[in-house]
Design an enzyme around this catalytic site. Structure first.
Site, PDB file in Angstrom:
ATOM      1  N   LYS A   7     -55.354  45.976  -6.951  1.00  0.00           N
ATOM      2  CA  LYS A   7     -56.006  45.862  -5.628  1.00  0.00           C
ATOM      3  C   LYS A   7     -55.746  44.488  -5.014  1.00  0.00           C
ATOM      4  O   LYS A   7     -55.367  44.382  -3.852  1.00  0.00           O
ATOM      5  CB  LYS A   7     -57.517  46.079  -5.783  1.00  0.00           C
ATOM      6  CG  LYS A   7     -58.323  45.643  -4.569  1.00  0.00           C
ATOM      7  CD  LYS A   7     -59.817  45.787  -4.774  1.00  0.00           C
ATOM      8  CE  LYS A   7     -60.517  44.587  -5.357  1.00  0.00           C
ATOM      9  NZ  LYS A   7     -60.818  43.476  -4.442  1.00  0.00           N
ATOM     10  N   ASN A   8     -55.951  43.441  -5.806  1.00  0.00           N
ATOM     11  CA  ASN A   8     -55.880  42.096  -5.226  1.00  0.00           C
ATOM     12  C   ASN A   8     -54.445  41.650  -4.949  1.00  0.00           C
ATOM     13  O   ASN A   8     -54.224  40.599  -4.360  1.00  0.00           O
ATOM     14  CB  ASN A   8     -56.595  41.083  -6.126  1.00  0.00           C
ATOM     15  CG  ASN A   8     -58.099  41.288  -6.079  1.00  0.00           C
ATOM     16  OD1 ASN A   8     -58.610  42.028  -5.231  1.00  0.00           O
ATOM     17  ND2 ASN A   8     -58.821  40.643  -6.992  1.00  0.00           N
ATOM     18  N   CYS A  39     -70.706  37.227   0.777  1.00  0.00           N
ATOM     19  CA  CYS A  39     -70.911  38.539   0.153  1.00  0.00           C
ATOM     20  C   CYS A  39     -71.791  38.336  -1.062  1.00  0.00           C
ATOM     21  O   CYS A  39     -72.289  37.238  -1.292  1.00  0.00           O
ATOM     22  CB  CYS A  39     -69.583  39.204  -0.188  1.00  0.00           C
ATOM     23  SG  CYS A  39     -68.773  38.500  -1.606  1.00  0.00           S
ATOM     24  N   ARG A  71     -68.596  32.015   0.237  1.00  0.00           N
ATOM     25  CA  ARG A  71     -67.169  32.243   0.461  1.00  0.00           C
ATOM     26  C   ARG A  71     -66.653  31.707   1.811  1.00  0.00           C
ATOM     27  O   ARG A  71     -66.249  32.473   2.686  1.00  0.00           O
ATOM     28  CB  ARG A  71     -66.834  33.726   0.257  1.00  0.00           C
ATOM     29  CG  ARG A  71     -67.297  34.196  -1.109  1.00  0.00           C
ATOM     30  CD  ARG A  71     -66.909  35.598  -1.417  1.00  0.00           C
ATOM     31  NE  ARG A  71     -65.531  35.716  -1.852  1.00  0.00           N
ATOM     32  CZ  ARG A  71     -64.971  36.861  -2.239  1.00  0.00           C
ATOM     33  NH1 ARG A  71     -65.683  37.957  -2.252  1.00  0.00           N
ATOM     34  NH2 ARG A  71     -63.715  36.904  -2.627  1.00  0.00           N
ATOM     35  N   ASP A 124     -63.346  37.335 -12.443  1.00  0.00           N
ATOM     36  CA  ASP A 124     -63.524  38.782 -12.236  1.00  0.00           C
ATOM     37  C   ASP A 124     -63.824  39.531 -13.539  1.00  0.00           C
ATOM     38  O   ASP A 124     -64.229  40.693 -13.491  1.00  0.00           O
ATOM     39  CB  ASP A 124     -62.273  39.389 -11.581  1.00  0.00           C
ATOM     40  CG  ASP A 124     -62.096  38.909 -10.146  1.00  0.00           C
ATOM     41  OD1 ASP A 124     -63.075  38.410  -9.568  1.00  0.00           O
ATOM     42  OD2 ASP A 124     -60.974  39.030  -9.624  1.00  0.00           O
ATOM     43  N   ARG A 157     -64.345  50.438  -4.806  1.00  0.00           N
ATOM     44  CA  ARG A 157     -63.477  49.508  -4.071  1.00  0.00           C
ATOM     45  C   ARG A 157     -62.336  49.002  -4.952  1.00  0.00           C
ATOM     46  O   ARG A 157     -61.308  48.567  -4.429  1.00  0.00           O
ATOM     47  CB  ARG A 157     -64.286  48.301  -3.582  1.00  0.00           C
ATOM     48  CG  ARG A 157     -65.202  48.608  -2.409  1.00  0.00           C
ATOM     49  CD  ARG A 157     -65.800  47.333  -1.866  1.00  0.00           C
ATOM     50  NE  ARG A 157     -64.809  46.281  -1.946  1.00  0.00           N
ATOM     51  CZ  ARG A 157     -65.017  45.070  -2.491  1.00  0.00           C
ATOM     52  NH1 ARG A 157     -66.183  44.753  -2.957  1.00  0.00           N
ATOM     53  NH2 ARG A 157     -64.045  44.194  -2.526  1.00  0.00           N
TER      54      ARG A 157
END
Ligand code: EPU
Length: 417
Positions: free
Chosen positions: A22-23, A116, A121, A304, A396
């Site tokens: 994803k990233n 978030c 951030r 993460d 997500r």
């Protein structure tokens, strides 16, 4: 809103595959905005965030075609220099379009991404980079707007090796006149994947993977095909999950060198981890020793995987300390794990975990993406059924999670909440 209902399992055995990252894929998609030639990106995970990025690109002028796990993206013309709020508000990494839009057209207008669940951030380092390249940046009515008649290469020192700022500045600099040097740049593999794509379309970039990236501006780009790197965070989640059980699991499509600190910590816990070509095998007795962890930018222990590893440490023998240094509020999974009977105390930026807990099945929430993964891992070693609410966070970032887990014999159901 849906929830997962997860049954605990004693032994994990079999194979589980890792998807495209994803990233990595989100900035790759944004980077296609630099060129008016068609590009194809392969190994794309069909995630909610990918679909949000597709919608943003379409508004900007992209023609997008999805064929299986491949995305054809063609942006012959920029129709709008603005990313719409309705999508940016759903996904912070929409801000990745800022650098390429600015480079291609000299104007980019993107809603402020805001904070978030895991922290405030800020975007100050992205802005510092755009300004150094000669852009004027204004904030107003909830938008950031950058304008430049011409971008000119510059020396940019990042106060922190921010992944997002490194990507955005690198993309903006690809078309700037002359040479840009990014110092204290992020070294994450996703930056290298992006730079590889940019080089394929004609960018001149050296130094990726080190803390000094050099970009020499060019005026035109071609099209290309690119295979998205494998998701090191999904892979790490599966390695940790396997380690928590009496197990023999082959995690497929793993770049072992991307996960060195995680594998080292698993071995310290007493787990056998072996590389078999592009796969990694985990053999565990499920009896684990406590370890201390400090999260750091790459190549340090990834933030993460902090939450998933914390689930593991609740069942390890002894006391562990996890220090979170990347995000200021990344312990929202702690109260949820404590609901399951864990004994974790937060002390400033550290969490002290007293191990050897038999976790209890309970109703818990996925408070963010990785915290959600941590709850799935905890649920699999609990004494009875666990319901994990708000799993839209998990959707997500983990492609096809239920089906992948079912392949290992796990009983997991998605239920409308
Ligand atoms: N920061 C600043 N100013 C900036 C940019 C960042 O102070 O201008 C700070 C942040 O507030 C944070 C730290 O720097 O405290 C790290 O932020 P970074 O920019 O490196 O992270 P990011 O680009 O926002 C990406 C991943 C995150 C991952 C981090 C760190 C994507 C889409 N997101 O975020 O992934 O945790 O790098 O590795 O690539 C996730 O996948 O769950 C996730 C949150």
């Amino acid at each position: 809103m849906s929830k997962f209902v997860v049954q605990p399992i004693d032994r994990l055995e079999g194979e589980i595959s890792v998807s495209g990252a994803k990233n990595a894929v989100l900035p790759l998609m944004a980077a296609v905005l630099l060129t008016d030639k068609p590009c194809v990106i392969h190994n794309v995970p069909n995630l909610k965030d990918v679909n949000v990025m597709i919608e943003i690109l379409k508004v900007i002028g992209a023609k997008v075609e999805i064929k299986g796990n491949s995305l054809s993206i063609h942006v012959p013309e920029i129709m709008s220099n603005e990313a719409p709020y309705q999508y940016v508000s759903q996904m912070r990494s929409s801000f990745d379009v800022m650098g390429p839009l600015l480079a291609r057209t000299g104007v980019a207008r993107v809603p402020m991404p805001g904070g978030c669940a895991i922290g405030e951030r800020p975007i100050d380092l992205h802005i510092k980079g755009f300004k150094a390249l000669g852009a004027e940046v204004e904030f107003g009515h909830g938008f950031v707007e950058a304008r430049a008649k011409k971008l000119v290469g510059a020396n940019i020192y990042l106060d922190f090796p921010s992944v997002g700022a490194t990507k955005n500045i690198m993309m903006a600099a690809t078309m700037a006149e002359g040479v840009t040097i990014i110092e204290n740049a992020a070294r994450e593999p996703e930056i290298t994947d992006l730079a590889n794509f940019l080089r394929k379309i004609g960018a001149k970039i050296t130094g990726v993977g080190t803390d000094t990236i050099k970009v020499t501006g060019v005026s035109e780009f071609s099209g290309t095909e690119h295979i998205t790197m494998s998701d090191r965070i999904e892979a790490g989640t599966f390695l940790i999950m396997s380690a928590m059980h009496n197990s023999n699991v082959l995690v497929k499509n793993v770049v072992e060198s991307h996960l060195k600190p995680v594998i080292a910590k698993l071995r310290e816990c007493g787990v056998q981890v072996e590389t078999e070509g592009d796969d990694v095998r985990v053999i565990s007795s499920g009896k684990l020793k406590a370890v201390d962890i400090t999260t750091l930018p790459y190549p340090g222990f990834p933030t993460d995987l902090q939450a998933p590893f914390m689930s593991l440490l609740t069942i390890a023998e002894g006391q562990s300390v996890i220090m979170e240094t990347v995000f200021e509020n990344r312990f929202t999974h702690v109260p949820e794990l404590n609901r399951m009977g864990a004994n974790i105390k937060i002390e400033g930026h550290s969490a002290v975990i007293k191990g050897s807990t038999k976790l209890q099945g309970a109703d818990v929430r996925a408070t963010d993406l990785r915290a959600g993964a941590a709850m799935v891992l905890a649920a699999l070693v609990a004494d009875c059924e666990t319901s994990i609410h708000d799993i839209y966070h998990i959707d997500r970032g983990y492609y096809n999670l239920e089906e992948k887990l079912k392949g290992l014999g796990v009983e997991i159901k998605r239920i409308q909440d």
